[in-house]
Design a protein around this motif. Structure first.
Motif, PDB file in Angstrom:
ATOM      1  N   THR A 245      42.380  57.733  32.550  1.00 63.28           N
ATOM      2  CA  THR A 245      43.687  57.153  32.839  1.00 63.28           C
ATOM      3  C   THR A 245      43.795  56.721  34.302  1.00 63.28           C
ATOM      4  O   THR A 245      44.262  55.616  34.613  1.00 63.28           O
ATOM      5  N   ILE A 246      43.333  57.578  35.207  1.00 54.02           N
ATOM      6  CA  ILE A 246      43.427  57.264  36.636  1.00 54.02           C
ATOM      7  C   ILE A 246      42.483  56.119  37.008  1.00 54.02           C
ATOM      8  O   ILE A 246      42.870  55.150  37.677  1.00 54.02           O
ATOM      9  N   THR A 247      41.232  56.246  36.584  1.00 60.80           N
ATOM     10  CA  THR A 247      40.234  55.244  36.991  1.00 60.80           C
ATOM     11  C   THR A 247      40.438  53.906  36.295  1.00 60.80           C
ATOM     12  O   THR A 247      40.008  52.874  36.820  1.00 60.80           O
ATOM     13  N   LEU A 248      41.091  53.900  35.138  1.00 57.99           N
ATOM     14  CA  LEU A 248      41.393  52.632  34.481  1.00 57.99           C
ATOM     15  C   LEU A 248      42.347  51.812  35.339  1.00 57.99           C
ATOM     16  O   LEU A 248      42.182  50.591  35.493  1.00 57.99           O
ATOM     17  N   VAL A 249      43.344  52.476  35.899  1.00 51.69           N
ATOM     18  CA  VAL A 249      44.273  51.787  36.809  1.00 51.69           C
ATOM     19  C   VAL A 249      43.525  51.250  38.027  1.00 51.69           C
ATOM     20  O   VAL A 249      43.716  50.096  38.455  1.00 51.69           O
ATOM     21  N   LEU A 250      42.630  52.077  38.590  1.00 52.17           N
ATOM     22  CA  LEU A 250      41.884  51.659  39.772  1.00 52.17           C
ATOM     23  C   LEU A 250      40.952  50.488  39.462  1.00 52.17           C
ATOM     24  O   LEU A 250      40.852  49.536  40.240  1.00 52.17           O
ATOM     25  N   ALA A 251      40.257  50.559  38.330  1.00 51.15           N
ATOM     26  CA  ALA A 251      39.293  49.503  37.980  1.00 51.15           C
ATOM     27  C   ALA A 251      39.994  48.176  37.722  1.00 51.15           C
ATOM     28  O   ALA A 251      39.531  47.118  38.173  1.00 51.15           O
ATOM     29  N   VAL A 252      41.115  48.206  36.992  1.00 51.71           N
ATOM     30  CA  VAL A 252      41.852  46.968  36.725  1.00 51.71           C
ATOM     31  C   VAL A 252      42.418  46.399  38.023  1.00 51.71           C
ATOM     32  O   VAL A 252      42.374  45.180  38.255  1.00 51.71           O
ATOM     33  N   SER A 253      42.914  47.265  38.903  1.00 55.26           N
ATOM     34  CA  SER A 253      43.510  46.801  40.152  1.00 55.26           C
ATOM     35  C   SER A 253      42.474  46.252  41.116  1.00 55.26           C
ATOM     36  O   SER A 253      42.828  45.482  42.019  1.00 55.26           O
ATOM     37  N   SER A 254      41.217  46.642  40.976  1.00 56.07           N
ATOM     38  CA  SER A 254      40.184  46.174  41.899  1.00 56.07           C
ATOM     39  C   SER A 254      39.873  44.689  41.735  1.00 56.07           C
ATOM     40  O   SER A 254      39.243  44.099  42.604  1.00 56.07           O
ATOM     41  N   GLY A 255      40.296  44.102  40.626  1.00 53.07           N
ATOM     42  CA  GLY A 255      40.044  42.679  40.409  1.00 53.07           C
ATOM     43  C   GLY A 255      38.752  42.393  39.691  1.00 53.07           C
ATOM     44  O   GLY A 255      38.377  41.219  39.532  1.00 53.07           O
ATOM     45  N   LEU A 256      38.036  43.427  39.230  1.00 54.41           N
ATOM     46  CA  LEU A 256      36.816  43.211  38.457  1.00 54.41           C
ATOM     47  C   LEU A 256      37.144  42.506  37.144  1.00 54.41           C
ATOM     48  O   LEU A 256      38.270  42.602  36.630  1.00 54.41           O
ATOM     49  N   SER A 257      36.161  41.817  36.601  1.00 47.33           N
ATOM     50  CA  SER A 257      36.369  41.070  35.362  1.00 47.33           C
ATOM     51  C   SER A 257      36.304  42.026  34.178  1.00 47.33           C
ATOM     52  O   SER A 257      35.319  42.105  33.448  1.00 47.33           O
ATOM     53  N   LEU A 258      37.367  42.776  34.002  1.00 47.84           N
ATOM     54  CA  LEU A 258      37.471  43.748  32.912  1.00 47.84           C
ATOM     55  C   LEU A 258      38.928  43.879  32.503  1.00 47.84           C
ATOM     56  O   LEU A 258      39.829  43.407  33.194  1.00 47.84           O
ATOM     57  N   GLY A 259      39.145  44.529  31.387  1.00 49.89           N
ATOM     58  CA  GLY A 259      40.497  44.715  30.886  1.00 49.89           C
ATOM     59  C   GLY A 259      40.743  46.163  30.535  1.00 49.89           C
ATOM     60  O   GLY A 259      39.833  46.993  30.536  1.00 49.89           O
ATOM     61  N   LYS A 260      41.981  46.472  30.211  1.00 51.78           N
ATOM     62  CA  LYS A 260      42.361  47.852  29.891  1.00 51.78           C
ATOM     63  C   LYS A 260      42.547  48.078  28.395  1.00 51.78           C
ATOM     64  O   LYS A 260      42.837  49.202  27.976  1.00 51.78           O
TER      65      LYS A 260
END
Length: 803
Positions: A245-260
């Protein structure tokens, strides 16, 4: 009692009537057993007592070790026995009746809790990700917890053309340097954007690596494997839920080409697994737990797209292995509760469940099916290319030193993504905002570059200019639209490249949104081209009737939506659930036919280039023991070609129903790694009696040594129904018939492997014994079948080795 015992023993699989000689053996065996029973019944009081595990349930019996497959048949049988016992007791007392009612209601209560918990977590993830994405660009002076949009809502100084600018929102350059324009503004904001992206990505990969390695990736390949019956301890645990839950927010916010969206399915399944521990019938039965996890998969898609019906169909079509009608109802209820919870939270402030909800009102024309099919072809080609490229990159990561530096890989990819994304408007914004922008149909008040049209009179406007051109509402492309087109073309290339290298890194990464973004860009480009073609050649017969006075000829946003569906379908091979999800996103029934045409075309093209979806490809890459129901087995091989032991191998390790000691059984367990052992009458007469699991055997022997007085290494092990005669000085025997499966699934050596594969798929078996005339010859496990199928497909059979 005599009648039951005498005739009950005839049904045991250890005795087969094959002729007069065998019939005589049968009579002798029954008589011998009867005599031994009578002798045991009149033993003196001081004689050793046999330990029967049926008397008391031993803790741990019936459970499974990590990285093993459950026995679906046994689990369903246990559940039927439990239901039968509850139904019988409910007729005896009011308390038992109330317990029966609460047991029946517990499934619906569990679905309610899963929906509430998943919806609340999804709402929190959406709010946090939106805020942290905007944090890369600036901060709100009224409160740092406001994102850009919420910060400017209350401002009275915001103009419609510059609705995203207000005095309360300050960029980092304005705060740090005091510069509001010029190259200094651009450089400082560029630097801060890259720094925040690196910080978010670094925190995400560090947390995953330190606390929950299972929190990385999408999670859907592993959930498909778990739902097929495989055990992966900790994959759906509390630490995985917290860190994901925590790292999903961080990964999406980083701007990487991924989704939640994909990780939200994993989050919902974690919630379901944790809540199952509070309900006994789900905690103690792995098959029942997987019914709950199937419903949780539907909940994950429901909160990801705001599509409860699409979520249920996604679970049925793409994820679930066993999906009874009862699970369908409960999945729908749980998805409904989750969507209602997310709607109550209202994370985007627009009373919608997703950021890119749109509504189209312009009808489509029959000849537009041609470009829609072209988008389907593009989606299929993109799906096939992405799967091959991503699997090649993941295999390179797995087999080289690149896989030893996951933190460095994430940081480097994030750095490159941020450096290349910031200069382009359509890669700088989040993927969800990009999809929303591309889906949007230009209205009179839109100020986006995608709506940069010019009228025939030569005047330009940032919005749609409804001036008449030959009596038609014409929209000719202006400089703003041309700029947007080449930026979108560049963004398309960057999105494709970065999505290939990002999916599979050691951070939570979904695939739905990046695939939809690629398709939406391609669709919008094609839609604008078709629009300009129709406007400039409206007098031709092919376009006549497309444009009417005061109305748009073509809706480019519709093409973006169809392209998004096509690319997502090409990657995941979804069809029915995909169309329903897109329909629930747009709320337009009239666009089902274009979506269906694009989805089916995409699947046909992608299947022609490769049968596997991205999830199945990752399952095979990781060596998970997953038997795909969609894959057909057409080879003419027999059970004898697959069973073990092969020719030249030592004979299969077996237990005898009597004659073995505790020491011999423990030595056999220590010398082998098999998950179970067939039980035969004797080494000289290997006629099958049953099958016992290794874990049950180990737990039973340890329990006997601890709790049964006098058990030593020389104590005999008995799987027989009757008690043998023993001398008073002999050590007590350990009776293990209660853990013996007396009806294991068997096939003959001449059974076609096509039938064996179907049996394993439809019954969820973990092993099948091979016999000939009642004699045990070998065993076929699920892994043996997977290795054989890989060998028949000219793949490496040793790739089916999950660690």
């Amino acid at each position: 009692m005599f009648f039951f015992f005498f005739f009950g023993h005839v049904t045991q699989p250890s005795v087969h009537i094959l002729g007069n000689k065998t019939h005589s053996v049968t009579i002798v065996a029954k008589a011998t057993c009867l005599v031994m029973t009578l002798k045991c019944s009149i033993q003196p009081n001081n004689s050793p007592k046999l330990m029967d595990l049926l008397d008391d349930t031993v803790p741990g019996i019936g459970t499974y070790e990590d990285f093993n497959t459950i026995d679906w048949v046994r689990e369903k049988s246990k559940d039927r026995d439990r239901h039968r016992e509850i139904a019988n007791k409910s007729k005896q007392s009011t308390v038992a009746l109330l317990f029966s009612i609460s047991d029946a209601f517990s499934g619906w209560l569990l679905m309610l809790l899963i929906g509430l918990m998943s919806g609340a977590l999804a709402g929190g993830i959406d709010i946090a990700a939106h805020w942290m994405t905007d944090l890369k660009e600036g901060v709100c002076l009224n409160g740092f917890w406001f994102n850009h949009e919420h910060c400017c809502w209350a401002s009275n100084e915001t103009t419609f053309q510059e609705r995203d600018k207000c005095p309360q929102w300050k960029s980092w350059a304005e705060l740090m340097v005091g510069v509001s324009e010029g190259p200094g503004l651009y450089v400082v904001n560029y630097f801060m954007y890259v720094c925040w992206a690196l910080l978010f990505a670094f925190l995400a990969v560090i947390l995953v690596r330190a606390f929950a390695p299972y929190a990385c990736g999408s999670g859907i390949p592993e959930i498909k494997t778990i739902l097929s019956g495989f055990i992966i301890r900790g994959y759906l645990g509390k630490w995985t839920l917290i860190i994901k839950t925590i790292t999903l927010v961080l990964a999406v916010s980083s701007g990487l080409s991924l989704g939640k969206e994909g990780p939200l399915v994993h989050v919902a399944c974690c919630c379901a697994n944790i809540l199952c521990h509070f309900f006994t019938k789900y905690r103690r039965n792995e098959a029942k737990k997987r019914e709950v996890l199937s419903a949780a998969s539907a909940v994950g898609v429901s909160v990801a797209f705001g599509a409860p019906i699409g979520g249920v169909l996604f679970s049925l079509e793409e994820v679930s292995y066993y999906f009874p009608l009862k699970t369908l109802w409960r999945s729908f209820f749980a998805a409904l509760v989750a969507a209602f919870t997310l709607r109550s939270i209202n994370p985007f402030g627009n009373s919608r469940l997703v950021l890119f909800y749109v509504e189209f009102h312009t009808p489509w024309h029959l000849l537009e099916l041609i470009p829609f099919v072209l988008l389907g072809i593009f989606g299929g080609l993109w799906g096939a290319f992405f799967i091959r490229a991503n699997i090649a990159w993941c295999r390179l990561r797995k087999n080289t030193s690149l896989g030893h530096y996951p933190v460095l890989e994430v940081v480097v990819v994030t750095l490159l993504t941020a450096l290349l994304a910031f200069p382009i408007e359509y890669t700088k914004m989040s993927s969800s905002e990009l999809i929303s922008e591309l889906f949007n149909d230009c209205g009179l008040l839109d100020s986006s570059k995608l709506c940069g049209y010019t009228s025939n009179s030569g005047s330009t406007s940032g919005s749609v200019n409804a001036t008449a051109a030959n009596g038609l509402g014409a929209r000719l492309a202006g400089p703003g639209l041309y700029t947007a087109m080449w930026q979108l073309a560049l963004a398309l290339v960057l999105k494709m490249v970065f999505t290939v290298v990002t999916f599979g890194m050691k951070v939570p990464s979904g695939l739905f949104i990046p695939s939809m973004a690629v398709g939406a860009i391609a669709g919008r480009l094609l839609g604008v081209c078709m629009e300009q073609l129709a406007i400039r050649h409206h007098e031709r017969d092919i376009f006549r009737g497309w444009c009417s006075p005061g109305a748009d000829c073509i809706t480019p946003g519709l093409y973006a939506m169809v392209g998004a569906a096509a690319c997502l379908g090409g990657v995941t091979r979804m069809t029915v659930s995909l169309v329903v999800i897109m329909f629930e996103l747009t709320g337009g029934l009239e666009y089902i036919v274009p979506l269906m045409a694009a989805a089916m075309t995409s699947k046909w093209v992608a299947d022609a280039l490769g049968r596997e979806s991205i999830y199945e490809a990752h399952i095979r890459l990781n060596g998970y023991p997953f038997l795909e129901a969609k894959e057909e087995f057409r080879h003419k091989t027999l059970a004898t070609d697959v069973m073990r032991p092969r020719r030249g191998d030592p004979p299969v390790s077996v237990l005898t129903e009597s004659g073995m000691t505790v020491e011999e059984v423990e030595r056999l367990i220590a010398d082998t790694t098999y998950s179970g052992f067939p039980v035969v009458i004797s080494q000289q007469s290997p006629r099958l009696v049953g099958f016992v699991l290794r874990r049950d055997l180990v737990i039973s022997l340890e329990n006997a040594r601890r709790h049964q007085e006098g058990v030593v290494s020389m104590s005999p092990i008995l799987f027989t129904e009757c008690d043998p005669p023993m001398s008073p000085s002999a050590p007590p025997a350990v009776k293990l018939r209660s853990i013996l499966d007396l009806s294991p699934f068997t096939v003959t050596v001449h059974t076609a492997m096509e039938i064996v594969v179907d049996i394993f798929r439809k019954l969820g078996l973990r092993q099948c014994l091979v016999i000939q005339n009642g004699r045990l010859l070998g065993i076929i496990t699920k892994k043996d079948i997977l290795k054989h199928m890989a060998q028949m497909a000219n793949r490496d059979p040793d790739s089916i080795l999950f660690n």
